[in-house]
Scaffold this active site. Structure first.
Site, PDB file in Angstrom:
ATOM      1  N   GLU A  45       7.577  -0.051 -14.920  1.00  0.00           N
ATOM      2  CA  GLU A  45       8.320  -0.035 -13.649  1.00  0.00           C
ATOM      3  C   GLU A  45       8.811  -1.457 -13.331  1.00  0.00           C
ATOM      4  O   GLU A  45       8.237  -2.440 -13.796  1.00  0.00           O
ATOM      5  CB  GLU A  45       7.413   0.395 -12.496  1.00  0.00           C
ATOM      6  CG  GLU A  45       7.005   1.838 -12.484  1.00  0.00           C
ATOM      7  CD  GLU A  45       6.123   2.155 -11.270  1.00  0.00           C
ATOM      8  OE1 GLU A  45       5.933   3.345 -10.998  1.00  0.00           O
ATOM      9  OE2 GLU A  45       5.614   1.215 -10.620  1.00  0.00           O
ATOM     10  N   LYS A  46       9.802  -1.506 -12.484  1.00  0.00           N
ATOM     11  CA  LYS A  46      10.219  -2.783 -11.898  1.00  0.00           C
ATOM     12  C   LYS A  46       9.056  -3.276 -11.038  1.00  0.00           C
ATOM     13  O   LYS A  46       8.515  -2.508 -10.229  1.00  0.00           O
ATOM     14  CB  LYS A  46      11.461  -2.556 -11.006  1.00  0.00           C
ATOM     15  CG  LYS A  46      11.949  -3.786 -10.276  1.00  0.00           C
ATOM     16  CD  LYS A  46      12.686  -4.697 -11.223  1.00  0.00           C
ATOM     17  CE  LYS A  46      13.136  -5.980 -10.524  1.00  0.00           C
ATOM     18  NZ  LYS A  46      13.355  -7.050 -11.519  1.00  0.00           N
ATOM     19  N   GLU A  58       0.015   7.122  -1.415  1.00  0.00           N
ATOM     20  CA  GLU A  58       0.094   5.657  -1.452  1.00  0.00           C
ATOM     21  C   GLU A  58       1.543   5.226  -1.684  1.00  0.00           C
ATOM     22  O   GLU A  58       2.221   5.738  -2.570  1.00  0.00           O
ATOM     23  CB  GLU A  58      -0.765   5.107  -2.594  1.00  0.00           C
ATOM     24  CG  GLU A  58      -2.244   5.209  -2.355  1.00  0.00           C
ATOM     25  CD  GLU A  58      -3.052   4.442  -3.417  1.00  0.00           C
ATOM     26  OE1 GLU A  58      -2.443   3.979  -4.390  1.00  0.00           O
ATOM     27  OE2 GLU A  58      -4.284   4.327  -3.253  1.00  0.00           O
ATOM     28  N   LYS A  99      -9.916  -2.399  -3.081  1.00  0.00           N
ATOM     29  CA  LYS A  99      -9.663  -2.704  -1.665  1.00  0.00           C
ATOM     30  C   LYS A  99     -10.881  -3.385  -1.047  1.00  0.00           C
ATOM     31  O   LYS A  99     -12.014  -3.011  -1.345  1.00  0.00           O
ATOM     32  CB  LYS A  99      -9.340  -1.413  -0.897  1.00  0.00           C
ATOM     33  CG  LYS A  99      -8.050  -0.744  -1.393  1.00  0.00           C
ATOM     34  CD  LYS A  99      -7.919   0.698  -0.900  1.00  0.00           C
ATOM     35  CE  LYS A  99      -6.695   1.364  -1.500  1.00  0.00           C
ATOM     36  NZ  LYS A  99      -6.711   2.827  -1.313  1.00  0.00           N
ATOM     37  N   LYS A 138      -0.269  10.210 -13.316  1.00  0.00           N
ATOM     38  CA  LYS A 138       0.512   9.338 -12.403  1.00  0.00           C
ATOM     39  C   LYS A 138       2.001   9.406 -12.694  1.00  0.00           C
ATOM     40  O   LYS A 138       2.827   9.226 -11.802  1.00  0.00           O
ATOM     41  CB  LYS A 138       0.000   7.897 -12.511  1.00  0.00           C
ATOM     42  CG  LYS A 138      -1.487   7.744 -12.209  1.00  0.00           C
ATOM     43  CD  LYS A 138      -1.855   8.262 -10.831  1.00  0.00           C
ATOM     44  CE  LYS A 138      -3.348   8.307 -10.613  1.00  0.00           C
ATOM     45  NZ  LYS A 138      -3.718   9.031  -9.374  1.00  0.00           N
ATOM     46  N   ARG A 157      -8.560  13.008  -2.701  1.00  0.00           N
ATOM     47  CA  ARG A 157      -9.981  12.965  -2.286  1.00  0.00           C
ATOM     48  C   ARG A 157     -10.085  12.308  -0.914  1.00  0.00           C
ATOM     49  O   ARG A 157      -9.126  11.671  -0.459  1.00  0.00           O
ATOM     50  CB  ARG A 157     -10.779  12.133  -3.297  1.00  0.00           C
ATOM     51  CG  ARG A 157     -10.346  10.684  -3.257  1.00  0.00           C
ATOM     52  CD  ARG A 157     -11.086   9.763  -4.177  1.00  0.00           C
ATOM     53  NE  ARG A 157     -10.737   8.381  -3.909  1.00  0.00           N
ATOM     54  CZ  ARG A 157      -9.674   7.757  -4.417  1.00  0.00           C
ATOM     55  NH1 ARG A 157      -8.872   8.404  -5.236  1.00  0.00           N
ATOM     56  NH2 ARG A 157      -9.398   6.511  -4.116  1.00  0.00           N
ATOM     57  N   GLU A 195       1.322   6.612  -5.777  1.00  0.00           N
ATOM     58  CA  GLU A 195       0.475   7.687  -6.314  1.00  0.00           C
ATOM     59  C   GLU A 195      -0.152   8.449  -5.153  1.00  0.00           C
ATOM     60  O   GLU A 195      -0.072   8.019  -4.005  1.00  0.00           O
ATOM     61  CB  GLU A 195      -0.622   7.117  -7.197  1.00  0.00           C
ATOM     62  CG  GLU A 195      -1.495   6.092  -6.525  1.00  0.00           C
ATOM     63  CD  GLU A 195      -2.264   5.260  -7.552  1.00  0.00           C
ATOM     64  OE1 GLU A 195      -1.726   4.275  -8.078  1.00  0.00           O
ATOM     65  OE2 GLU A 195      -3.411   5.624  -7.806  1.00  0.00           O
ATOM     66  N   GLY A 236      -6.049   2.937 -10.719  1.00  0.00           N
ATOM     67  CA  GLY A 236      -6.830   1.844 -10.132  1.00  0.00           C
ATOM     68  C   GLY A 236      -6.587   0.492 -10.748  1.00  0.00           C
ATOM     69  O   GLY A 236      -7.364  -0.431 -10.585  1.00  0.00           O
ATOM     70  N   GLY A 237      -5.489   0.352 -11.502  1.00  0.00           N
ATOM     71  CA  GLY A 237      -5.236  -0.982 -12.045  1.00  0.00           C
ATOM     72  C   GLY A 237      -5.638  -1.114 -13.496  1.00  0.00           C
ATOM     73  O   GLY A 237      -5.239  -2.056 -14.177  1.00  0.00           O
TER      74      GLY A 237
HETATM   75  C1  MV4 Z   1       2.783  -1.841  -8.213  1.00  0.00           C
HETATM   76  C2  MV4 Z   1       2.921  -3.043  -7.477  1.00  0.00           C
HETATM   77  C3  MV4 Z   1       4.178  -3.659  -7.447  1.00  0.00           C
HETATM   78  N1  MV4 Z   1       5.220  -3.113  -8.107  1.00  0.00           N
HETATM   79  N2  MV4 Z   1       3.846  -1.320  -8.847  1.00  0.00           N
HETATM   80  C4  MV4 Z   1      -2.003  -1.623  -7.993  1.00  0.00           C
HETATM   81  C5  MV4 Z   1      -2.891  -0.526  -8.541  1.00  0.00           C
HETATM   82  C6  MV4 Z   1      -2.134   0.735  -8.355  1.00  0.00           C
HETATM   83  N3  MV4 Z   1      -2.466   1.352  -7.077  1.00  0.00           N
HETATM   84  C7  MV4 Z   1      -0.693   0.327  -8.379  1.00  0.00           C
HETATM   85  N4  MV4 Z   1      -0.682  -1.044  -7.881  1.00  0.00           N
HETATM   86  C8  MV4 Z   1       0.498  -1.697  -7.705  1.00  0.00           C
HETATM   87  N5  MV4 Z   1       1.592  -1.199  -8.302  1.00  0.00           N
HETATM   88  C9  MV4 Z   1       5.041  -1.947  -8.783  1.00  0.00           C
HETATM   89  N6  MV4 Z   1       6.108  -1.390  -9.428  1.00  0.00           N
HETATM   90  C10 MV4 Z   1       1.781  -3.553  -6.810  1.00  0.00           C
HETATM   91  C11 MV4 Z   1       0.584  -2.869  -6.930  1.00  0.00           C
HETATM   92  C12 MV4 Z   1      -0.567  -3.397  -6.204  1.00  0.00           C
HETATM   93  C13 MV4 Z   1      -1.079  -4.653  -6.521  1.00  0.00           C
HETATM   94  C14 MV4 Z   1      -0.540  -5.398  -7.575  1.00  0.00           C
HETATM   95  C15 MV4 Z   1      -1.081  -6.641  -7.840  1.00  0.00           C
HETATM   96  C16 MV4 Z   1      -2.142  -7.145  -7.093  1.00  0.00           C
HETATM   97  C17 MV4 Z   1      -2.685  -6.396  -6.087  1.00  0.00           C
HETATM   98  C18 MV4 Z   1      -2.167  -5.138  -5.790  1.00  0.00           C
HETATM   99  C19 MV4 Z   1      -2.717  -4.359  -4.751  1.00  0.00           C
HETATM  100  C20 MV4 Z   1      -2.206  -3.123  -4.474  1.00  0.00           C
HETATM  101  C21 MV4 Z   1      -1.114  -2.621  -5.203  1.00  0.00           C
END
Ligand code: MV4
Length: 450
Positions: free
Chosen positions: A200-201, A275, A237, A116, A292, A288, A164-165
């Site tokens: 990251e911010k 994304e 999701k 990533k 797939r 990211e 994926g978190g």
């Molecule tokens: C973030 C963000 C806000 N600021 N990065 C979630 C998992 C992965 N796909 C990256 N994600 C995020 N990255 C920055 N710098 C918000 C998300 C995010 C998210 C964050 C908290 C709760 C639900 C979320 C759902 C989608 C993306």
């Protein structure tokens, strides 16, 4: 074109791929674990092979079993679906070395986008906006504190190994940052085999908007509109829609062109999803790239009229893109609800077991992608997705009305499902007005600040 494809997956996505193959006149091989012996995908495929016990490590993730199944049945190509081995660069390489076509991007594309942090750096160099943050891996707390001082709180720690978190924490102070850093490094090590994390911010109240990309092997790349994926619980999701209520045609074109530029920068081929995060001012940041087919691909199919799985198979067979960007028109509105075997009234606890009552909604504008049936026993070993309920209407309001009706008709008993959660979302004004971001679900569940 391939004469036989092995589907290295199970559940609804295995059925989805088998259906596309049948309509293309391609024979299909299903693989299944012992607990999946009565699954529909084994019935709908032309041939089916047991590849091991229920434990996915010994079956759907066991590369030698899958390669052997393809060799025994003379399958020329393998479709990995999503999850399991779909983003495993090593598996894509092994397919290639065995003379079997991996239906997906090159192993280089997969490997590159799988890191990533490296993906973010490549996109930044290609001129794609990325979230401000640490240039490389954040090694220790001194570095972390220094970066946080530069970009200011809130910040978010992420794992370079996956998106994926997992290994992710939002921090609002130095104290929280220092303790979260160790936790994220440990989680990252456990989930992805490497402790590399970066900072990251954090963008509060951001929307998660993704662009579907199609690319052939001759450098042509097009985008098939966007999907709004902000309705997530713990980064999983739950509801997706296309188009996004937050995009204007101008923003859509800008985001689509950024995605195409990013895909071209890495010589991408086949299907992919870029994304992005969109902040409250409408600025986009690359998050990211998924290499797939995605769970939520049907909402794009409904508004573009394109069968994405058939296009993916044609691209893997070396065909040129048959669609031109200018010919692509987006019509109407599609929304998908993921119906999982989870109990929303009990912290979404998994709810496997036998299904006695299965009544599916129908009528104009309703599509169900599912592998379950009355009498099916939901196994506890895999992803809890039971069905995707997709609706299509001329406008967002019409699609919402169809979804409200369909959710009332849908019955899966006696196990618990997320149908009740979706009914709640579709009666919430903020959602109906399209006025929501990635913190919507936490607010709905009364989990502010989580
Ligand atoms: C973030 C963000 C806000 N600021 N990065 C979630 C998992 C992965 N796909 C990256 N994600 C995020 N990255 C920055 N710098 C918000 C998300 C995010 C998210 C964050 C908290 C709760 C639900 C979320 C759902 C989608 C993306």
């Amino acid at each position: 074109m391939f004469s036989k494809i092995l589907i290295a997956n199970r559940g609804e996505i295995a059925l989805r791929i088998i259906r596309a193959c049948k309509e293309m006149g391609i024979r299909t091989v299903a693989v299944y674990s012992e607990i999946d012996a009565d699954s529909l995908h084994t019935k709908f495929a032309d041939e089916s092979i047991c590849i091991g016990p229920a434990n996915p490590q010994a079956s759907y993730l066991h590369i030698p079993s899958i390669i052997s199944a393809a060799e025994i049945t003379d399958a020329e190509a393998i479709h990995p679906g999503y999850g399991f081995l779909s983003e495993n660069a090593h598996f894509a390489e092994i397919c290639q070395s065995c003379g079997i076509t991996f239906i997906g991007p090159s192993s280089e594309n997969i490997r590159l986008m799988g890191d990533k942090l490296a993906a973010k750096e490549i996109m930044r160099k290609a001129g794609i906006p990325v979230v401000p943050g640490s240039p490389g891996v954040t090694k220790d707390k001194e570095e972390a504190l220094k970066i946080a001082q530069q970009i200011k709180y809130p910040v978010i720690i992420k794992s370079a190994g996956g998106g994926g978190g997992k290994g992710m924490r939002i921090c609002h102070s130095d104290v929280r940052l220092v303790s979260a850093l160790l936790t994220c490094q440990a989680e990252s090590e456990a989930s992805f085999g490497k402790a590399d994390v970066y900072i990251e911010k954090y963008i509060p109240r951001a929307r998660h908007i993704e662009i579907q990309i199609l690319a052939d092997k001759y450098g042509r790349v097009i985008y098939l509109g966007e999907r709004e994926c902000s309705i997530q619980r713990r980064y999983q999701k739950l509801i997706e829609e296309s188009p996004s209520p937050a995009l204007t045609p101008k923003l859509r074109r800008k985001l689509g062109e950024l995605a195409v530029k990013g895909a071209k920068a890495i010589n991408y081929n086949n299907l992919g999803t870029m994304e992005f995060l969109m902040d409250e001012e409408g600025n986009f940041y690359f998050m990211e790239m998924n290499t797939r087919l995605q769970v939520e691909h049907p909402v794009t199919e409904m508004v573009t009229g394109i069968d994405i799985v058939k296009e993916q198979i044609k691209l893997a067979a070396g065909e040129k893109l048959s669609i031109k960007q200018d010919d692509l028109k987006l019509n109407g509105w599609a929304i998908e609800c993921r119906v999982n075997a989870e109990d929303p009234d009990n912290n979404f606890l998994p709810s496997p077991g036998r299904i006695d009552t299965y009544i599916t909604p129908g009528g104009r504008g309703v599509r169900i992608d599912s592998h379950i049936y009355a009498g099916y026993v939901v196994p506890p070993n895999y992803d809890p997705l039971l069905a995707k309920l997709i609706v299509y209407g001329k406008t967002r309001i019409e699609a919402i009305k169809i979804m409200q009706r369909a959710l009332e008709e849908f019955a899966i008993e006696p196990i618990k499902t997320t149908i009740t959660f979706h009914r709640k979302v579709f009666s919430t004004p903020e959602f109906i007005e399209g006025n929501f971001s990635t913190d919507f679900v936490n607010k709905l569940l009364g989990l502010e600040g989580e």
